[in-house]
Motif scaffolding. Structure first.
Motif, PDB file in Angstrom:
ATOM      1  N   SER A  31      -3.176  -2.714  -8.023  1.00 47.48           N
ATOM      2  CA  SER A  31      -3.173  -0.897  -7.542  1.00 47.48           C
ATOM      3  C   SER A  31      -4.255  -0.810  -7.141  1.00 47.48           C
ATOM      4  CB  SER A  31      -2.372  -0.010  -8.818  1.00 47.48           C
ATOM      5  OG  SER A  31      -4.273  -0.159 -10.033  1.00 47.48           O
ATOM      6  N   TYR A  32      -5.711  -1.560  -7.220  1.00 47.51           N
ATOM      7  CA  TYR A  32      -7.110  -1.176  -6.605  1.00 47.51           C
ATOM      8  C   TYR A  32      -7.224  -1.883  -5.679  1.00 47.51           C
ATOM      9  CZ  TYR A  32      -8.121   2.116 -10.151  1.00 47.51           C
ATOM     10  OH  TYR A  32      -7.904   3.658 -10.902  1.00 47.51           O
ATOM     11  N   VAL A  33      -6.476  -3.388  -5.528  1.00 45.68           N
ATOM     12  CA  VAL A  33      -6.925  -3.766  -4.731  1.00 45.68           C
ATOM     13  C   VAL A  33      -5.968  -3.957  -3.533  1.00 45.68           C
ATOM     14  CG1 VAL A  33      -6.867  -6.631  -3.930  1.00 45.68           C
ATOM     15  CG2 VAL A  33      -7.277  -6.132  -5.896  1.00 45.68           C
ATOM     16  N   GLY A  56       0.982  -1.022   0.002  1.00 44.30           N
ATOM     17  CA  GLY A  56       0.190  -0.049   0.490  1.00 44.30           C
ATOM     18  C   GLY A  56       0.887   0.829   0.246  1.00 44.30           C
ATOM     19  N   SER A  57       2.081   1.034   0.235  1.00 46.89           N
ATOM     20  CA  SER A  57       3.491   2.869   0.614  1.00 46.89           C
ATOM     21  C   SER A  57       3.322   2.485  -0.989  1.00 46.89           C
ATOM     22  CB  SER A  57       3.538   1.755   1.344  1.00 46.89           C
ATOM     23  OG  SER A  57       3.332   1.930   2.767  1.00 46.89           O
ATOM     24  N   PHE A  58       3.390   1.854  -1.806  1.00 46.45           N
ATOM     25  CA  PHE A  58       4.205   1.752  -2.838  1.00 46.45           C
ATOM     26  C   PHE A  58       3.297   1.706  -3.893  1.00 46.45           C
ATOM     27  CE2 PHE A  58       8.243   1.198  -1.713  1.00 46.45           C
ATOM     28  CZ  PHE A  58       8.736  -0.046  -1.212  1.00 46.45           C
ATOM     29  N   ALA A  59       1.556   2.204  -3.557  1.00 50.99           N
ATOM     30  CA  ALA A  59       0.728   2.408  -4.049  1.00 50.99           C
ATOM     31  C   ALA A  59       0.768   2.856  -5.759  1.00 50.99           C
ATOM     32  CB  ALA A  59      -0.263   2.353  -3.786  1.00 50.99           C
ATOM     33  N   GLY A  60       1.078   4.029  -5.645  1.00 50.53           N
ATOM     34  CA  GLY A  60       1.682   5.145  -6.150  1.00 50.53           C
ATOM     35  C   GLY A  60       2.730   4.634  -7.340  1.00 50.53           C
ATOM     36  N   ASP A  61       3.595   4.019  -6.988  1.00 49.47           N
ATOM     37  CA  ASP A  61       4.452   2.996  -8.054  1.00 49.47           C
ATOM     38  C   ASP A  61       3.631   2.051  -8.263  1.00 49.47           C
ATOM     39  OD1 ASP A  61       6.803   3.381  -5.381  1.00 49.47           O
ATOM     40  OD2 ASP A  61       6.561   4.586  -7.155  1.00 49.47           O
ATOM     41  N   LEU A  62       3.142   1.326  -7.982  1.00 53.90           N
ATOM     42  CA  LEU A  62       2.375   0.101  -8.230  1.00 53.90           C
ATOM     43  C   LEU A  62       1.784   0.832  -9.802  1.00 53.90           C
ATOM     44  CD1 LEU A  62       2.293  -2.686  -8.197  1.00 53.90           C
ATOM     45  CD2 LEU A  62       0.377  -2.444  -6.377  1.00 53.90           C
ATOM     46  N   ARG A  63       0.458   1.786  -9.168  1.00 52.38           N
ATOM     47  CA  ARG A  63      -0.687   2.628 -10.487  1.00 52.38           C
ATOM     48  C   ARG A  63       0.679   2.854 -12.171  1.00 52.38           C
ATOM     49  NH1 ARG A  63      -4.558   3.422  -7.781  1.00 52.38           N
ATOM     50  NH2 ARG A  63      -2.484   5.493  -6.527  1.00 52.38           N
ATOM     51  N   ALA A  64       1.306   3.863 -11.525  1.00 49.60           N
ATOM     52  CA  ALA A  64       2.801   4.001 -12.472  1.00 49.60           C
ATOM     53  C   ALA A  64       3.011   2.445 -13.188  1.00 49.60           C
ATOM     54  CB  ALA A  64       4.024   5.403 -11.580  1.00 49.60           C
ATOM     55  N   PHE A  65       3.368   1.957 -12.928  1.00 53.48           N
ATOM     56  CA  PHE A  65       3.840   0.687 -13.518  1.00 53.48           C
ATOM     57  C   PHE A  65       2.757   0.336 -14.346  1.00 53.48           C
ATOM     58  CE2 PHE A  65       6.740  -2.859 -14.902  1.00 53.48           C
ATOM     59  CZ  PHE A  65       5.227  -4.062 -14.217  1.00 53.48           C
ATOM     60  N   HIS A  89       0.475   1.511 -15.724  1.00 55.02           N
ATOM     61  CA  HIS A  89      -0.139   2.627 -16.977  1.00 55.02           C
ATOM     62  C   HIS A  89       0.932   2.106 -17.964  1.00 55.02           C
ATOM     63  CE1 HIS A  89      -3.050   5.753 -15.948  1.00 55.02           C
ATOM     64  NE2 HIS A  89      -2.423   5.640 -14.657  1.00 55.02           N
ATOM     65  N   MET A  90       2.305   1.983 -17.685  1.00 53.24           N
ATOM     66  CA  MET A  90       3.036   1.905 -18.764  1.00 53.24           C
ATOM     67  C   MET A  90       3.342   0.347 -19.444  1.00 53.24           C
ATOM     68  SD  MET A  90       6.806   3.267 -17.533  1.00 53.24           S
ATOM     69  CE  MET A  90       6.900   2.469 -16.257  1.00 53.24           C
ATOM     70  N   ALA A  91       2.410  -0.811 -18.144  1.00 54.37           N
ATOM     71  CA  ALA A  91       2.952  -1.681 -18.612  1.00 54.37           C
ATOM     72  C   ALA A  91       1.465  -2.242 -19.450  1.00 54.37           C
ATOM     73  CB  ALA A  91       2.558  -2.952 -17.525  1.00 54.37           C
ATOM     74  N   GLN A  92       2.074  -3.448 -20.821  1.00 58.90           N
ATOM     75  CA  GLN A  92       0.721  -3.715 -21.718  1.00 58.90           C
ATOM     76  C   GLN A  92       0.488  -5.195 -21.585  1.00 58.90           C
ATOM     77  OE1 GLN A  92       0.002  -1.656 -24.121  1.00 58.90           O
ATOM     78  NE2 GLN A  92       2.079  -0.644 -24.353  1.00 58.90           N
ATOM     79  N   GLY A  93      -0.828  -5.481 -21.504  1.00 59.18           N
ATOM     80  CA  GLY A  93      -1.489  -7.011 -22.313  1.00 59.18           C
ATOM     81  C   GLY A  93      -1.661  -7.152 -20.584  1.00 59.18           C
ATOM     82  N   PRO A  94      -1.252  -9.040 -20.209  1.00 56.18           N
ATOM     83  CA  PRO A  94      -1.700  -9.782 -18.761  1.00 56.18           C
ATOM     84  C   PRO A  94      -0.157  -9.148 -17.488  1.00 56.18           C
ATOM     85  CG  PRO A  94      -0.419 -11.201 -20.646  1.00 56.18           C
ATOM     86  CD  PRO A  94      -0.822  -9.679 -21.297  1.00 56.18           C
ATOM     87  N   GLN A  95       0.130  -8.021 -18.193  1.00 55.71           N
ATOM     88  CA  GLN A  95       1.553  -7.150 -16.855  1.00 55.71           C
ATOM     89  C   GLN A  95       0.433  -6.160 -16.599  1.00 55.71           C
ATOM     90  OE1 GLN A  95       5.008  -7.083 -18.231  1.00 55.71           O
ATOM     91  NE2 GLN A  95       5.714  -8.624 -16.808  1.00 55.71           N
ATOM     92  N   GLY A  96      -0.347  -5.268 -17.622  1.00 54.69           N
ATOM     93  CA  GLY A  96      -0.405  -4.494 -17.343  1.00 54.69           C
ATOM     94  C   GLY A  96      -2.453  -4.750 -16.382  1.00 54.69           C
TER      95      GLY A  96
END
Lengths: 310, 258, 291
Positions: free
Chosen positions: B204-206, B179-188, B190-197
Motif C-alpha cells: 500500500s505504500y509502494v 493505485g486506484s485501489f490504494a484505499g482498499d489495499l490500506r484497509a486490508f 489494517h485488518m490482516a495479520q502476520g506476513p499477509q499484513g
C-alpha cells in the motif's frame, strides 16, 4: 601528445537466461593514437570495432581496463565537449529538420545560440545539404542522413572526431566527398579516428591503422611501413603450360587461361622461376613488381588469427 | 545543466507534438460534441453532473494512456533508433537525460490537459449559460488529475529503464489499477495479520496513491476540496515522482546500451 | 498483390462479413444472449463499484440513463413488470451515493402500482432510506419518503414524522411543516392529497416526476369533480324522476352553469345516469368515473 590511449579494454557479455554463457566482445585492447593523425580502425564485421567506439563514448562499460582521451580519463565529462561522434548507420529524430537537430545537439554540447546560428548553415552547406535545411529528417535518404551525422559530429569544433563506418550507405561520389571532408578536417588540426572494413578508403586516408579480429588486436602501425612489408612479390606472365608445376614448387600462385599463365611469387625466387621458364621453352610476356597493399597486410593479420592456411 | 535539461525537454515536447500526440484533443472535443444531444434527453438536475463526470473521466483516461504509452517509449525509442548515441557522447549525464525526458513529457501533458480543461469549461458554459464559483472547484480536480499523470509518467520511465516496452506497459497499467485501489489495499493491510499484513502494508505504500487524486465524483456534486488535501496531494506526488525518476536515473546510468 | 488476388480477397472479406451476420442472427435465435436487464445476471453493486476504478461517477450516470430507458421502453409496451428496476437503481446509487435524482425518481416509480410503476413499496422505502442516509441535508428525499408512507402504506403517523424530520433540514421548504400537520389532522381527505401532489408538481425539477405528479393531481381532480357531478345528477333524478340525457338539462335546471369539462378540457360523458370521463387513459390514477 596522444589523442587516445586505450589501456587494456575488455568487454565480455553474458548471454542466455538459464545457462549463462560468456561472449567476448573485446579482449585486452591496447592502442595509442597520436594527435593530428588520421587513424583507421580496421576489422571484419563483428571484430569489435563498434564495441571499442561505444566503450570510448561511454555507451557501454568495460569489464576491465581504462582509457585516456586528450590526457584525461575517458569518463570525464569535460572531455565530451571536445570530441565528436558519428554512430554506425545513424537515424535521427524523424520529425526534426537538420537545422533543428543541429541546434539541439549544439545546445547540448554547449555551443552558444549565436555560434549555432552562424555555424549551422555553413556546416550544412559544407556537407552538401544546402537547400535541405527545413526538410524533415524522415524524408532523408541514407546518404543524406550520413551527412547530417557528420555535421553533428563536428558542429562544436571538437579536437577529435570519432566516426563509425562513415562511408557506409554512400555512393562513390559521396564517399569521395566524405574522404575529402575528413582530409580537410585533418588539415584543420583535428584527429580523426574512424572504423571501417573498406580497406581502399583506409589506405587512401589513414596515417596509421590498427587491425582487430574477434575482439583482439592483430597489428598496428603506420600505413607506409605496413604496406612496404607486404611487398616483395612479382607478377610473371608467360605462354606455355609446361612450366606451371615448376613455378608452383617455387611458391608461386598460378592462374592459367588457355595458353597464358600468370603467377605471383616472392621476389627472391624470380631468378629461379625465369630459369625454369627458359629451360622449358616458355615464352616470357612480362615481369611486374606487385606493390604491397593494405589488403594483403589485413588478410594476413586476419588470416593468422583465424588459423587459415595459405 | 539547466540549459541542457531545457534543450532535452523542449526536444521531447516537440517530438511528441510532431508525433501527433496532441491529436487526441480532437477526439476529446468530438466526444463533447457527440454527447450534446444526449444531454438534452437527461433530466436537468443530472445534466451538469453528467457533463462533469464525462469530461473529467475522459481527461483522466486520455491522459493516463498518453502518460503510459509515450512514457515507456521515451527511453526505449531513443535506444532503438540510436538517436541516443550522439546525445550521450556529448557532455550530457545519463541522469540529466532522464530528467529532461521526464520534463518534456510532463510539459506535453500539462498543455494537453489545459486544452481539455478549456474545452470542458466552454461546454459547461454552453450548458449552464453561466459559470459560478463552484465551477472553479472543478479546476482543482483537473489539477489532481495532472498530478496523477506526473506520477504515472515517472513510473513508466522507471519501468522502461530496465525492461522491454511491452512489459513496461503491463507493469505501468498494473500499477495504475493497483493505485486506484490504494484505499482498499490500506484497509486490508489494517485488518490482516502476520506476513499477509506486512506484505499488504508494504504494497500500500509502494503502490502510488492514485485513489486520493481522483475527486471527480466529489466535484460533480460540488463538494469543496479541502486546501490541506491540495497540499498533501501535491507534496506526495512530487515526492513519489522524485523517487521513481531518481531510481530510473540510477538504473539507466548503469545500463549498457546496445 | 495481383489483380486476381485482390479481387478474391475482397470477395472473401465481404462474404465472411455477410456470413458472420447471418450466423449471429441464427445463434441469437437459438441461444439468445442474456438481455442487459436480466435480473439473474445483474452484477452486485459492490463489484461494479470496485470495477469502476475511480470512475464510478460516470458509470453511475450511465446506469441512471439505463434505468430511465428501461422503464420508458417497458412502460410504452404497457408492461406490468419492472423486475430490473430496483437492482439497476441499487447499482446506480452505490456507484454515486449522491445521485439524488435516482433516489427521488426511483422510489417514486418503484412504489407506484403497475403499469405506472413496479408496485414494490418495500424496495422504494429501502432506496429512499439509503438516499437519506447518504444525503441527510436533502429535504426532497424526506418528501418522497413521507409520500410513500402516506400513499401506499397509509401510515399517516409515520408520514407525519417523516415530514417533520424533513422540515428540520436547513433551507427546507416550509410546506413540509404544513404536510406534517395535515398528516396528523386530515390525512384521509381529498384536499390533503391534492395539496401534496400539487406541492410535488411545483417542486419537482425532473420532467417525468413533474408529469407524474400532474397526472396524479388531475386524476384526483377528476375524482373530486365526478363525485360532485354524480351528486348533481342524482339530485336531478330525484326531482325530475328520470336520468338526464345531457348536460343541458342540468344547466336548464340551474344545477350547472355550463357543460362540465375535465381537467384536460374535454366534456364529461353522461350515460345511463352515470358520469364518466371522455378519455380514461388521460387519467390513469383516477378511482371514479369509470364506465
Amino acid at each position: 601528445m596522444l589523442a587516445v590511449e586505450i589501456l587494456g579494454f575488455s568487454k565480455t557479455y553474458t548471454i542466455g537466461f538459464w545457462r549463462k554463457k560468456q561472449k567476448t566482445g573485446l579482449k585486452d585492447l591496447h592502442l595509442e593514437v597520436p594527435s593530428g593523425e588520421i587513424f583507421g580502425f580496421l576489422g571484419p564485421n563483428g571484430a569489435g570495432k563498434t564495441t571499442t567506439l561505444k566503450l570510448l563514448m561511454g555507451l557501454i562499460f568495460p569489464t576491465a581496463g581504462t582509457a585516456r582521451i586528450l590526457g584525461r580519463d575517458w569518463r570525464d565529462p569535460s572531455v565530451r565537449a571536445r570530441i565528436g561522434f558519428l554512430p554506425e548507420q545513424p537515424y535521427f529524430y524523424d520529425h526534426l529538420t537538420p537545422t533543428e537537430l543541429l541546434n539541439y545537439y549544439g545546445a547540448l554540447s554547449g555551443v552558444s545560440a549565436a555560434d549555432r546560428r552562424l555555424r549551422i548553415p555553413r556546416l550544412l552547406e559544407r556537407v552538401g545539404l544546402a537547400g535541405q535545411e527545413r526538410v524533415q529528417l524522415r524524408k532523408f535518404s541514407k546518404g543524406m542522413l550520413q551527412r547530417v551525422g557528420i555535421a553533428q559530429a563536428v558542429l562544436h569544433e571538437p579536437e577529435i572526431v570519432f566516426l563509425d563506418e562513415p562511408m557506409s550507405g554512400l555512393d562513390p561520389l559521396g564517399r569521395r566527398e566524405v574522404r575529402e571532408f575528413i582530409q580537410s578536417l585533418n588539415r584543420e588540426g583535428k584527429t580523426i579516428f574512424f572504423s571501417t572494413h573498406i580497406l581502399s578508403d583506409a589506405e587512401a586516408l589513414c596515417d596509421r591503422v590498427a587491425v582487430v579480429n574477434r575482439g583482439e588486436l592483430r597489428g598496428t602501425g603506420l600505413v607506409a611501413e605496413l604496406t612496404s612489408h607486404a611487398a616483395g612479390l612479382v607478377d610473371v606472365v608467360w605462354q606455355g603450360n609446361e612450366a606451371i608445376a615448376a613455378v608452383k614448387s617455387l611458391g608461386g600462385e598460378c592462374h592459367a587461361a588457355g595458353e597464358m599463365v600468370r603467377a605471383t611469387l616472392p621476389e627472391s625466387r624470380l631468378r629461379e622461376a625465369l630459369d625454369a621458364l627458359r629451360t622449358r621453352n616458355a615464352r616470357l610476356i612480362s615481369v611486374n613488381p606487385v606493390g604491397g597493399s593494405l589488403e594483403q597486410y589485413f588478410l594476413q593479420k586476419v588470416g593468422e588469427s583465424a588459423g587459415v592456411e595459405r | 545543466m539547466i540549459r541542457r535539461l531545457k534543450a532535452i525537454a523542449a526536444n521531447t515536447f516537440r517530438e511528441a507534438v510532431r508525433d501527433k500526440v496532441l491529436y487526441n484533443l480532437v477526439f476529446f472535443f468530438l466526444l463533447l460534441v457527440a454527447t450534446a444531444p444526449l444531454l438534452s434527453q437527461i433530466s436537468v438536475g443530472v445534466q451538469r453532473v453528467f457533463l462533469i463526470n464525462l469530461s473529467l473521466t475522459a481527461i483522466s483516461i486520455f491522459g493516463t494512456v498518453i502518460s503510459i504509452f509515450v512514457g515507456i517509449s521515451l527511453v526505449s525509442k531513443e535506444i532503438e533508433k540510436k538517436t541516443l548515441y550522439p546525445v550521450l557522447a556529448r557532455p550530457v549525464g545519463r541522469g540529466e537525460f532522464i530528467v529532461g525526458k521526464y520534463a518534456g513529457l510532463a510539459g506535453t501533458l500539462t498543455v494537453n490537459t489545459a486544452a481539455m480543461a478549456l474545452g470542458f469549461y466552454v461546454a459547461l458554459w454552453l450548458l449552464m449559460r453561466t459559470l459560478t464559483g463552484a465551477d472553479a472547484n472543478i479546476l482543482l480536480a483537473i489539477y489532481f488529475l495532472l498530478l496523477q499523470f506526473f506520477v504515472i509518467i515517472g513510473l513508466a520511465l522507471l519501468f522502461s529503464s530496465f525492461s522491454s516496452p511491452l512489459l513496461s506497459a503491463i507493469f505501468a497499467l498494473a500499477m495504475f489499477v493497483a493505485g486506484s485501489f490504494a484505499g482498499d489495499l490500506r484497509a486490508f493491510a489494517h485488518m490482516a495479520q502476520g506476513p499477509q499484513g506486512w506484505l499488504a502494508t508494504a504494497a500500500s505504500y509502494v503502490v502510488p496513491n492514485l485513489a486520493s487524486l481522483n475527486v471527480i465524483t466529489n466535484v460533480s456534486h460540488d463538494q469543496i476540496i479541502a486546501p490541506a488535501l491540495v497540499g498533501y496531494n501535491t507534496l506526495y506526488s512530487v515526492l513519489y515522482t522524485v523517487v521513481t525518476v531518481s531510481a530510473a536515473a540510477l538504473i539507466f546510468s548503469r545500463r549498457n546500451l546496445k | 498483390m495481383s489483380r486476381a488476388t485482390t479481387t478474391w480477397t475482397a470477395i472473401l472479406l465481404v462474404a465472411s462479413l455477410v456470413a458472420s451476420f447471418f450466423v449471429l442472427q441464427h445463434k441469437e435465435a437459438a441461444y439468445p444472449s442474456t438481455s442487459m436487464e436480466d435480473v439473474l445476471f445483474m452484477p452486485s453493486p459492490q463489484v461494479v463499484k470496485r470495477a469502476s476504478i475511480g470512475y464510478s461517477g460516470l458509470l453511475a450516470d450511465i446506469y441512471w440513463m439505463r434505468v430511465v430507458q428501461y422503464f420508458g421502453s417497458k412502460h410504452k409496451c404497457g408492461s406490468m413488470e419492472y423486475k430490473a428496476l430496483a437492482p439497476l437503481l441499487d447499482i446506480a446509487t452505490t456507484l454515486d451515493p449522491h445521485l439524488v435524482i435516482a433516489y427521488e425518481w426511483g422510489a417514486t416509480f418503484l412504489d407506484q402500482p403497475p403499469p405506472s410503476g413496479a408496485g414494490d413499496d418495500q424496495a422504494a422505502v429501502a432506496l429512499i432510506r439509503k438516499g437519506i442516509a447518504n444525503n441527510p441535508n436533502n429535504w426532497n428525499l424526506y418528501v418522497t419518503l413521507g409520500f410513500i408512507q402516506y400513499e401506499s402504506e397509509h401510515n399517516y403517523l409515520a408520514a407525519a414524522k417523516t415530514f417533520e424530520e424533513g422540515s428540520k433540514v436547513p433551507n427546507a421548504n416550509p410546506s413540509l411543516k404544513v404536510m406534517a400537520a395535515k398528516m396528523l389532522t386530515d390525512a384521509g381527505s381529498l384536499d390533503t392529497a391534492l395539496y401534496l401532489w400539487g406541492n410535488i408538481y411545483e417542486q419537482a425539477m425532473d420532467k417525468s416526476l413533474k408529469q407524474n405528479a400532474l397526472q396524479h393531481f388531475e386524476s384526483l381532480k377528476v375524482d373530486q369533480q365526478v363525485s360532485q357531478l354524480q351528486a348533481l345528477v342524482d339530485r336531478f333524478r330525484q326531482s325530475a324522476g328520470h336520468n338526464p340525457q345531457s348536460w343541458s338539462e342540468l344547466v336548464s335546471a340551474k344545477l350547472l352553469r355550463a357543460t362540465p369539462l375535465d381537467p384536460q378540457g374535454f366534456p364529461y360523458v353522461l350515460g345511463g345516469g352515470k358520469v364518466s370521463v371522455a378519455d380514461p387513459k388521460s387519467f390513469p390514477f383516477r378511482n371514479k368515473g369509470k364506465r
